[in-house]
Design a protein around this motif. Structure first.
Motif, PDB file in Angstrom:
ATOM      1  N   ASN A 334       0.870  -1.163   0.000  1.00 55.87           N
ATOM      2  CA  ASN A 334       0.000   0.000   0.000  1.00 55.87           C
ATOM      3  C   ASN A 334       0.909   1.215   0.000  1.00 55.87           C
ATOM      4  O   ASN A 334       2.124   1.078   0.005  1.00 55.87           O
ATOM      5  N   ARG A 335       0.307   2.391  -0.040  1.00 59.01           N
ATOM      6  CA  ARG A 335       1.131   3.592  -0.210  1.00 59.01           C
ATOM      7  C   ARG A 335       1.608   4.185   1.109  1.00 59.01           C
ATOM      8  O   ARG A 335       2.237   5.233   1.128  1.00 59.01           O
ATOM      9  N   GLU A 336       1.328   3.494   2.202  1.00 62.68           N
ATOM     10  CA  GLU A 336       1.643   4.109   3.479  1.00 62.68           C
ATOM     11  C   GLU A 336       3.146   4.315   3.686  1.00 62.68           C
ATOM     12  O   GLU A 336       3.559   5.288   4.289  1.00 62.68           O
ATOM     13  N   GLN A 564      -3.792  -2.285  -7.712  1.00 70.71           N
ATOM     14  CA  GLN A 564      -3.915  -0.868  -7.391  1.00 70.71           C
ATOM     15  C   GLN A 564      -3.533  -0.760  -5.926  1.00 70.71           C
ATOM     16  O   GLN A 564      -4.186  -1.361  -5.072  1.00 70.71           O
ATOM     17  N   LEU A 565      -2.466  -0.037  -5.628  1.00 77.97           N
ATOM     18  CA  LEU A 565      -2.045   0.028  -4.226  1.00 77.97           C
ATOM     19  C   LEU A 565      -2.943   0.982  -3.456  1.00 77.97           C
ATOM     20  O   LEU A 565      -3.120   2.130  -3.858  1.00 77.97           O
ATOM     21  N   PRO A 566      -3.522   0.526  -2.350  1.00 79.96           N
ATOM     22  CA  PRO A 566      -4.406   1.409  -1.595  1.00 79.96           C
ATOM     23  C   PRO A 566      -3.646   2.605  -1.027  1.00 79.96           C
ATOM     24  O   PRO A 566      -2.468   2.496  -0.685  1.00 79.96           O
ATOM     25  N   ALA A 567      -4.341   3.745  -0.944  1.00 80.39           N
ATOM     26  CA  ALA A 567      -3.740   4.947  -0.362  1.00 80.39           C
ATOM     27  C   ALA A 567      -3.512   4.715   1.125  1.00 80.39           C
ATOM     28  O   ALA A 567      -4.068   3.791   1.712  1.00 80.39           O
ATOM     29  N   ALA A 568      -2.674   5.559   1.713  1.00 84.05           N
ATOM     30  CA  ALA A 568      -2.481   5.487   3.161  1.00 84.05           C
ATOM     31  C   ALA A 568      -3.825   5.761   3.831  1.00 84.05           C
ATOM     32  O   ALA A 568      -4.675   6.444   3.270  1.00 84.05           O
ATOM     33  N   HIS A 627       2.422  12.564   6.547  1.00 79.09           N
ATOM     34  CA  HIS A 627       2.075  13.589   5.559  1.00 79.09           C
ATOM     35  C   HIS A 627       3.244  13.804   4.609  1.00 79.09           C
ATOM     36  O   HIS A 627       4.394  13.724   5.023  1.00 79.09           O
ATOM     37  N   PRO A 628       2.959  14.130   3.354  1.00 75.05           N
ATOM     38  CA  PRO A 628       4.068  14.409   2.431  1.00 75.05           C
ATOM     39  C   PRO A 628       4.904  15.590   2.927  1.00 75.05           C
ATOM     40  O   PRO A 628       4.363  16.600   3.384  1.00 75.05           O
ATOM     41  N   PHE A 629       6.218  15.433   2.848  1.00 79.10           N
ATOM     42  CA  PHE A 629       7.154  16.436   3.347  1.00 79.10           C
ATOM     43  C   PHE A 629       6.888  17.807   2.715  1.00 79.10           C
ATOM     44  O   PHE A 629       6.879  18.829   3.398  1.00 79.10           O
TER      45      PHE A 629
END
Ligand SMILES: [Zn+2]
Length: 643
Positions: A334-336, A564-568, A627-629
């Motif tokens: 997943n995208r975590e 499809q990789l699940p979102a965080a 969270h994205p940097f």
């Protein structure tokens, strides 16, 4: 052209070449530089070993790991080929003996680490020895656009030119076409002398399984139950995950062991041995595991976290099924974990002001055209991590601004094993006075003496080397225990009249470009895992191998289940937080912290300044790490701009 088959038989006892080897050896014997991109375990080393026997002079091999050098030296010794290494574990006498043999032309192959070239004495020595071929193992370290970039490798093309080495051979197991093009340009290797052997392995079944984080453990157990008695490797990103997952598997009754760089050497060796001999079945490892592991019957490689790069993924799955039997490679995705991987990248980009500070420091500290520094000190003062700092220094070398001269250990401390009077009694006259001088210039603490080189040199000019020899001698005799730390690097500064602001801006742009390309590489990796064309084919094509079948028939896509990789998991919006509150404690301890430093703090990225104030112990450290940097940085810039 000599009869290479006969040579192969005569020296190595093999009847035929493996794929690609002949092409590479022929290019070298024909007087060209060459590159070999072969998967691990497919005989890359033989290319230079056979070529070395045909070439008139020495073959100089740059090898990244002491253990790899030792393996190759053992192999060459068995074949009766004159080879040796110079490494940091040798005494001065041993190293001098190797150098003498190289100089006499007794050696065909000399192996060194890339750091050895930083030593001016070694450079002076090797400049007098005719060298036919420079071999660079793990050559992808040369390219800033691939994985595992090592700053010192960037200087190798220059070293080859300075040492008048006519030919080069670059060896690597994984390189994308971009990295290959970059390496080829740096060493002027013609396209026809680049050999890529197939990456496609028909016995590996590649699967990407989209799984939410909380379901990973169940998914992992289910997978492992499919091969109950077979060796398996589970890869994770962080050390504590390795421990946690291994414990959970043990609790479920499985024979699992954690392996990571935080475990001490001896224990790690034991874990490897147990795994090699089938006493343990499942290794839960960070990427520290695998170098030098050659176990043929690994049936499953499972990625519990996202790998660091496509290159890592390819090498890690490549450890499965070396015996050619059917094996399973599964990514629980997943995208975590993406933010964690991105944070490694952001932490390695120095700030403009920090770069400028290093440059100003060089200008002000240079005396008699020499600049002495320790990486630790400059890293702490400038707040640039050690790896990017080394990269920065290499950029300056390539620009012709500085040149490494030599390095020495500057921190000597010692504790007595016997009474001081007894120790002094072992020396007479002038020598006793000299040893007294050493003790006079050492500060005594509770049990250790700290040697003060500066005050000693003042009293005994030009005698520093003698003092070091004396201390080593007394340590050897067991009269005292000597501890040596902190490497001081000495550079020759060729020009101090540069404009530091302009140069800093230029270097900063260079780092920014690198950051951009690394973030892009992470996105490419996720795109690969979500591919809608055959994964085996797409992966092989990524490394420039166009021979793989268009449809392997057994990957997730060929089986009709692209991922499809699940979102965080959904995060609370960043605007729910107060930038001032979250950073208050840190700003109390580090009032000058920039927005970049604050962002690193909230995203859980360590920096020298953050270690100094023990920021990782503060509850807000890493609080926004999911969270994205870039989002965190933008948010903080806005919050602090209105101040
Ligand atoms: Zn396929």
């Amino acid at each position: 052209m000599p009869n290479l088959n006969a040579q192969l038989q005569q020296y190595f006892g093999f009847n035929e070449f493996r794929g690609g080897q002949r092409e590479v050896v022929e290019a070298l014997v024909g007087g060209h530089s060459a590159m070999a991109i072969f998967p691990t375990g497919s005989g890359k080393s033989l290319c230079y070993q056979l070529a070395a026997l045909q070439l008139p002079h020495l073959t100089l091999v740059i090898s990244p790991l002491l253990a790899l050098m030792r393996d190759q030296l053992d192999f060459l010794a068995k074949k009766g080929i004159a080879a040796a290494a110079i490494d940091s574990s040798q005494s001065r006498d041993e190293a001098q003996d190797v150098m003498a043999r190289a100089k006499n032309g007794e050696l065909k192959i000399l192996m060194i680490s890339v750091e050895r070239l930083k030593n001016e004495r070694f450079r002076r020595f090797i400049a007098q020895v005719p060298v036919s071929l420079l071999v660079v193992d793990e050559a992808h370290c040369i390219s800033e656009w691939g994985h595992n970039f090592r700053p010192d490798y960037l200087k190798l093309p220059q070293a080859k030119a300075q040492l008048n080495i006519p030919q080069a051979l670059l060896l690597t197991a994984t390189a994308t076409p971009t990295v290959v093009a970059d390496m080829a340009a740096k060493f002027a290797i013609a396209p026809e002398h680049i050999t890529v052997t197939g990456f496609y392995r028909s016995n590996l079944h590649l699967h990407i399984r989209p799984v939410a984080t909380q379901d990973k453990h169940a998914a992992l157990l289910k997978l492992l139950q499919r091969t109950p008695d077979a060796p398996c490797v589970v890869y994770v990103t962080q050390q504590d995950t390795a421990e946690r997952v291994a414990n959970a598997l043990q609790a479920a009754g499985l024979n699992a062991t954690a392996y990571h760089a935080g475990i001490e050497n001896e224990r790690r060796q034991q874990i490897q041995d147990d795994f090699m001999h089938g006493r343990s079945l499942i290794i839960v490892a960070t990427i520290a595991f695998g170098m030098g592991i050659d176990k043929s019957n690994i049936r499953q490689v499972i990625h519990y976290d996202l790998p660091k790069s496509i290159e890592n993924y390819s090498q890690e799955i490549g450890r499965a099924g070396r015996d050619g039997e059917q094996s399973l490679c599964t990514l629980l995705g997943n995208r975590e974990g993406l933010a964690v991987l991105e944070n490694f990248v952001y932490g390695d980009t120095p700030e403009l002001a920090a770069i400028a500070q290093v440059l100003t420091r060089i200008q002000s500290e240079t005396q008699n055209s020499e600049w002495e520094m320790t990486i630790y000190d400059v890293s702490a003062q400038s707040n640039i991590r050690q790896l990017p700092l080394k990269t920065l220094l290499v950029y300056l070398e390539i620009q012709g601004l500085i040149e490494p001269l030599y390095s020495y250990y500057s921190d000597y401390r010692f504790a007595l094993n016997i009474e001081l009077d007894e120790l002094l009694g072992h020396f007479k006259d002038e020598r006793q006075d000299f040893v007294r001088g050493i003790f006079r210039n050492a500060k005594f603490g509770r049990s250790w003496y700290q040697f003060d080189f500066a005050s000693f040199q003042h009293e005994f000019p030009e005698q520093r080397a003698r003092a070091v020899t004396a201390l080593e001698y007394m340590d050897e005799k067991g009269w005292l225990r000597l501890e040596v730390k902190q490497m001081t690097e000495v550079y020759r500064v060729l020009n101090t009249q540069f404009d530091s602001a302009t140069l800093a801006a230029q270097l900063h742009a260079q780092f920014a470009q690198k950051e951009h390309s690394e973030l892009q590489r992470l996105n490419q990796m996720l795109a690969l895992f979500e591919t809608t064309t055959c994964l085996s084919h797409t992966l092989a094509a990524h490394f420039g191998d166009t021979q793989a079948p268009t449809q392997c028939g057994h990957c997730l896509v060929c089986r009709g289940k692209p991922a499809q990789l699940p979102a965080a998991d959904s995060l609370a919006p960043i605007s729910n937080y107060s930038a001032f509150e979250l950073t208050a404690e840190l700003r109390g301890k580090a009032p000058n912290a920039s927005v970049h430093v604050l962002s690193c703090f909230l995203c859980g990225i360590t920096l020298p300044v953050l270690s100094r104030v023990k920021a990782s112990k503060m509850p807000q450290f890493g609080q926004l790490s999911a969270h994205p940097f870039a989002e965190v940085r933008a948010w903080l810039s806005e919050a602090f701009a209105v101040q």
